[in-house]
Design a protein around this motif. Structure first.
Motif, short mmCIF file in Angstrom:
data_model
loop_
_atom_site.label_atom_id
_atom_site.label_comp_id
_atom_site.label_asym_id
_atom_site.label_seq_id
_atom_site.Cartn_x
_atom_site.Cartn_y
_atom_site.Cartn_z
N THR A 18 -32.51 -40.58 -31.27
CA THR A 18 -31.81 -41.74 -30.74
C THR A 18 -30.38 -41.79 -31.26
N ASP A 21 -28.32 -39.15 -29.49
CA ASP A 21 -27.99 -39.56 -28.14
C ASP A 21 -26.88 -40.61 -28.14
N ARG A 22 -26.98 -41.57 -29.11
CA ARG A 22 -26.00 -42.64 -29.14
C ARG A 22 -24.62 -42.11 -29.49
N SER A 23 -24.54 -41.16 -30.42
CA SER A 23 -23.24 -40.66 -30.86
C SER A 23 -22.72 -39.54 -29.98
N ARG A 25 -24.24 -38.28 -26.21
CA ARG A 25 -24.21 -38.53 -24.78
C ARG A 25 -23.56 -39.86 -24.43
N ARG A 26 -23.93 -40.92 -25.13
CA ARG A 26 -23.41 -42.24 -24.75
C ARG A 26 -21.91 -42.35 -25.01
N TRP A 27 -21.45 -41.80 -26.15
CA TRP A 27 -20.02 -41.92 -26.45
C TRP A 27 -19.18 -41.00 -25.56
N TRP A 28 -19.73 -39.84 -25.17
CA TRP A 28 -19.02 -39.02 -24.20
C TRP A 28 -18.94 -39.73 -22.86
N THR A 29 -19.98 -40.46 -22.51
CA THR A 29 -19.96 -41.25 -21.28
C THR A 29 -18.88 -42.33 -21.35
N VAL A 30 -18.78 -43.00 -22.51
CA VAL A 30 -17.73 -44.01 -22.70
C VAL A 30 -16.35 -43.37 -22.53
N TYR A 144 -26.92 -36.14 -17.72
CA TYR A 144 -27.90 -37.01 -17.06
C TYR A 144 -28.56 -36.26 -15.90
N ILE A 151 -25.45 -42.22 -12.29
CA ILE A 151 -24.29 -42.03 -13.15
C ILE A 151 -23.04 -41.73 -12.33
#
Length: 402
Positions: A18, A21-23, A25-30, A144, A151
């Motif tokens: 988790t 993923d947070r650091s 995939r999610r931050w690359w998405t941001v 994704y 997405i």
């Protein structure tokens, strides 16, 4: 697998996954969403700043007409090159080059002392934007792999947020007395995005794009989904391009002056909820069914807007067109990418080229019609690409359910 990893408690493994993923995939998405928002603002600032450029540089209309192709040529060229070399170059490095170069190009446009240098900076910015946009959506595709439709819809929704804000930023800068302030502000807004992309580690994906060769290129171009996407995007973006270019002219005399100028912004504002909804619905309805539904909603909105609407009803119709049409691009791109996910960058490049061709060809043809019969007749002729789009998508749906 090492002994320590084999004996690690399951709860700790889940926690670490988790965190990764947070650091990652999610931050690359941001970072990508922030980049595309700023890029959308920069793109739609081009048209809004033209009157200020005329006053500032005292150039004739034919030179101002070079603004659109100067940005588009570099962009399309770079997207094609990135699509061809995908799988051979480092994705993180390419995306960094695109983000940094786009922001720097926008700043240079703001400080350009002459119109020729402004065009040169716009050409350079287009090249770097092509590198960024040729890389960012394929990266999202691999981050994704089971949620491409959603997405892509959210990605294009963020572009619409920036596109809606861009002309307003120019208007605020002009009201403050200097159009260059808009470019300074937008260029500085890239700084935190660059910092975030530099700080993030290389994105972790299970599999990226495979290297492209002639055999794979032939296989891609023979895929029915890719062919359908290419034809449908040419038609849908041609329809969009016609509206983007001429709807303000059409609104003149049909709405008060200030509302006529804002008519395009009303349509673009509808792209925000429209793309959010299409991203959410794509996983529930399927890409082809959703695309057919979107064009089915666009047809009556178009008929109402350009055959029946008067006064403020025109704005209602334009909002309805934007709401329905906005989901077409991300839905069709996700549909084609799903067919060949190992070559998402070439598919993305194909979409960029065909959409750029549609945006260039249809508005130009409308210009000839307008010179002969007027803007109302030209706008109603947009029924032709819309009808052809409905036929292409209906045939694709028939093949899929057969």
């Amino acid at each position: 697998m090492s002994e320590s990893s084999a004996t690690r408690p399951p709860e700790r493994q889940v926690s670490e996954e988790t965190t990764t993923d947070r650091s990652g995939r999610r931050w690359w998405t941001v970072a990508i969403f922030a980049y595309i928002t700023l890029e959308g603002a920069g793109l739609q600032m081009r048209g809004a700043v033209i009157p200020a450029l005329r006053r500032s540089f005292e150039v004739p209309e034919w030179q101002l007409g070079l603004v659109a192709p100067a940005g588009t040529v570099g962009y399309v060229l770079a997207v094609v090159v990135v699509g061809a070399v995908a799988g051979r170059l480092d994705t993180r490095r390419l995306l960094l080059v695109g983000i940094v170069g786009t922001g720097a190009g926008i700043l240079v446009m703001g400080v350009a002392p002459s119109f020729a240098l402004f065009l040169a900076a716009l050409l350079g910015r287009g090249l770097f934007t092509g590198v960024g946009r040729g890389t960012d959506r394929p990266l999202l595709s691999h981050l994704y792999p089971t949620q491409r439709g959603r997405i892509f819809g959210f990605y294009d929704m963020m572009w619409a947020v920036g596109a809606t804000a861009g002309p307003l930023l120019v208007a605020a800068a002009v009201a403050a007395g200097n159009w260059r302030l808009a470019y300074y502000a937008l260029g500085l807004a890239f700084v935190p995005v660059v910092a975030l992309a530099l700080w993030l580690p290389t994105p972790e994906i299970e599999s990226g794009d495979d290297p492209l060769d002639w055999a794979e290129l032939r296989r891609i171009t023979r895929q029915p989904a890719v062919l359908t996407m290419a034809v449908a995007l040419f038609l849908s973006t041609g329809f969009e391009g016609g509206l983007f270019t001429w709807v303000t002219t059409y609104a003149q005399g049909r709405l008060p002056g200030s509302l006529a100028t804002a008519s395009l912004s009303v349509m673009l504002a509808a792209y925000i909820p429209g793309r959010f909804a299409s991203g959410w619905l794509s996983e529930r309805l399927g890409y082809v069914r959703l695309a057919v539904g979107l064009v089915g909603l666009t047809v009556p909105a178009f008929v109402y807007t350009f055959f029946l609407a008067e006064g403020y009803g025109l704005l209602v119709g334009l909002f309805a067109i934007g709401l329905a049409l906005s989901g077409m691009y991300p839905t069709l791109l996700a549909y084609a990418t799903e067919a060949v996910p190992e070559h998402s960058a070439p598919v993305n490049a194909t979409a960029a080229v065909t959409s750029a061709a549609g945006i260039a060809v249809v508005p130009a043809m409308m210009g000839f019609v307008i010179s002969d019969t007027g803007v109302a007749g030209a706008m109603r002729l947009l029924a032709l690409p819309l009808a052809m789009l409905a036929l292409v998508l209906s045939f694709a749906l028939y093949r899929r359910v057969r």
